[in-house]
Each structure stands twice: as C-alpha cells, then as structure tokens.
Design an enzyme around this catalytic site. Structure first.
Site, PDB file in Angstrom:
ATOM      1  CB  SER A 151      -0.727  -0.103   1.250  1.00 37.82           C
ATOM      2  OG  SER A 151      -2.020  -0.844   1.233  1.00 37.82           O
TER       3      SER A 151
ATOM      4  CD  GLU B 139       0.105  19.862  -7.745  1.00 40.17           C
ATOM      5  OE1 GLU B 139       0.536  18.934  -7.489  1.00 40.17           O
ATOM      6  OE2 GLU B 139       0.773  21.195  -8.033  1.00 40.17           O
ATOM      7  CB  SER B 140      -5.071  15.941  -4.349  1.00 39.39           C
ATOM      8  OG  SER B 140      -5.899  17.405  -4.166  1.00 39.39           O
TER       9      SER B 140
ATOM     10  CG  HIS C  11      -4.657   0.305  -1.350  1.00 38.79           C
ATOM     11  ND1 HIS C  11      -3.773   0.496  -0.284  1.00 38.79           N
ATOM     12  CD2 HIS C  11      -5.342   1.171  -1.392  1.00 38.79           C
ATOM     13  CE1 HIS C  11      -4.102   1.601   0.316  1.00 38.79           C
ATOM     14  NE2 HIS C  11      -5.198   2.076  -0.480  1.00 38.79           N
TER      15      HIS C  11
ATOM     16  CB  CYS D 129      -7.503  20.350  -6.832  1.00 43.00           C
ATOM     17  SG  CYS D 129      -6.392  21.444  -6.228  1.00 43.00           S
TER      18      CYS D 129
END
Lengths: 124, 124
Positions: free
Chosen positions: A55, A62-63, A68, A83
């Site tokens: 993981s 930007e996020s 996984h 974003c």
C-alpha cells in the site's frame, strides 16, 4: 458544473505480479507518475504487507496518488486525486497502467466538490 | 460479486471552516476514525497549504483514509478505502462527518477489485 477536484479510480487487472509486490518499484512508479502529470510531490508513505501486497500514497501539492496491490490476484487499485488545471491525472494513470503491465484496466472519473459558485478555483 | 475492498467516497459540505484548516484537529480526527472503524494505523502524512486547506492520509493496515479540505468552500473530500470484514468503514465516515460539522453530505460506495473467483479474501 464546477468541481474542485478530479478523482480517477483505476482498476488494474492481470498485472505483472512481481512488480505488484515490489515496494521500491511502486514507489518510483508513483513518484514518476506524479512528475509526469505535472504535480509537485510533497511526501510519500509506503508499506509492504505480509504475506504479500503493498500500500502506498504519494502526497502531491495537488492532492494524492495511492495504490493498493494484491499480487495474488494480479490486481491493483490506484487513485489519482488532483486539483488544478496544470495537472494531467490521465498522464499519471497511463504511466502506472503501463509500468504495472496491466493487461486489463478500467477507469472511472469522479468529480469531487461540485459547487454552485460559477467560479471555482483550486486554492492549493 | 466478490470484491477485494470497499471504497467510500464522502462529500462533506457546509462544514465548520475553522476545523477544515486545523491540521492537528484533522490528524486526530482521521486517526480516531481509523480506530473507531476497527482499523490498525500504520502511518500518516498531513500537509497544510497556503493560503488555506489541509491534505492528509492515514495509512491503515487495511488500506487508507484520506482528506482534502477547502475551508473557503466549507468543503472536504474524504475517502475511506478498506479491505477485510473486520473493519467498518461507515463508522469512520460517520465520525468524520460529525467532527467536521458537515450540514450536508453524500456518500458513494465503490467496490474495488471485483474478482471472478468465488472465494476472495483480503490478504492484508
């Protein structure tokens, strides 16, 4: 509709199972994908599970991009959450799909933060 | 259909905007949500943006919980991505919704990793 962010949900199947269990490879892959998409990496955290599977999240200004993996099913779930207009999340999705050798994939895009304001700009 | 993971996409609107810009509060909130849902926290990374907004991810042994906030729109995008039957992602979603004081919310559940095998178990 104006949305604050784009969220790509990527399902990768029949991947290279060795790659899916290789933490260092996946870390490099997600970082490269972030850069390729025009994003700025601000952090990362990756974990390898027992008996197998990884993981990981690369935090971008930007996020985020997360992965996984289930090597036993040759499957990986990837999320590219971005974003701003300067980032191309599809470029990240394409690169990860290629690098994992996925023979089958599907992609859903969800627009997050749909606002009524006519002018919505990413402040991040 | 057997899925490897459940992914809740939570849209939180008309939240308490002070809370949305409070990194420490959000870090505690996501950690508490993870514990409340029965998950095991294995790491975290949070960032505060200029002029405002926080992005954070709590990595759990059963996948991740992430948040991206836009205090200027009183909005937060939360993702609760879990695998395994011992985790209750709705409990995490409920707690975060409450703590952020969201007056409006919506939740989409996406089943990730739908496999043809009749017996799919989370190996993580």
């Amino acid at each position: 509709m104006n949305a604050l962010a784009r969220h790509l949900l990527l399902e990768l199947k029949i991947c290279n199972e060795e790659v899916l269990d290789d933490l260092d490879f996946l870390k490099d892959c997600l970082n490269e994908a972030a850069i390729q998409s025009g994003a700025t990496v601000v952090g990362e955290s990756f974990y390898r599970f027992s008996p197998c599977g990884v993981s990981g999240v690369v935090n971008i200004a930007e996020s985020h991009i997360s992965i996984h993996t289930w090597p036993e099913y040759k499957y990986a779930a990837v999320d590219v959450f971005t974003c701003g207009d300067d980032v191309d999340p599809e470029a990240a999705a394409r690169l990860i799909t290629e690098k994992l050798g996925a023979q089958s994939h599907s992609l859903i895009e969800v627009r997050r933060g749909i606002m009524e304001d006519s002018q919505v700009e990413c402040a991040k």
